[in-house]
Scaffold this motif. Sequence first.
Motif, PDB file in Angstrom:
ATOM      1  N   GLN A   1      41.545  34.581  34.976  1.00 37.36           N
ATOM      2  CA  GLN A   1      41.272  34.343  36.394  1.00 37.36           C
ATOM      3  C   GLN A   1      42.202  33.262  36.941  1.00 37.36           C
TER       4      GLN A   1
ATOM      5  N   SER B   1      45.622  34.597  37.510  1.00 36.49           N
ATOM      6  CA  SER B   1      45.688  35.497  38.668  1.00 36.49           C
ATOM      7  C   SER B   1      45.940  34.765  39.976  1.00 36.49           C
TER       8      SER B   1
ATOM      9  N   LEU C   1      38.555  41.202  33.942  1.00 33.92           N
ATOM     10  CA  LEU C   1      38.432  40.505  35.221  1.00 33.92           C
ATOM     11  C   LEU C   1      37.342  41.106  36.105  1.00 33.92           C
TER      12      LEU C   1
ATOM     13  N   LYS D   1      38.358  34.985  29.881  1.00 34.04           N
ATOM     14  CA  LYS D   1      38.213  35.449  31.259  1.00 34.04           C
ATOM     15  C   LYS D   1      38.630  34.342  32.241  1.00 34.04           C
TER      16      LYS D   1
END
Length: 113
Positions: free
Chosen positions: A70, A73, A47, A66
């Motif tokens: 993301q 998150s 990240l 990735k």
Amino acid sequence: MFHGPGPPGASGVRKLGLENKRGSNHCFLNVVIQAFWNLQAFRTRLLAEPHHANRTSCMCCYCELKALFQEYSVSEANCLPPDGLRRALSSVYFANGRFKAGDMEDASETLDA
């Protein structure tokens, strides 16, 4: 099932799943994604890394993983689709006939890939 911090401003730990709709056969991929997510050092490093320019016209597994991390998150969804990473793997391994949409694969071989 991912375990991790909730969205910014939330307290406690939340659980978030990965989609595996009938016929998609993402279970092998979901196992690998969950294993990587639960390696805190790997997750933090991935990240924190900047985006890179892809050198080929095919999809990039790094970028797709990735992007999924993301999204996890910040997402408030209960379940996220791993479709982008699946398409990237299929693109990279097209010549070998691996990771085609709907095909079953082996989690340990996916990890090797």
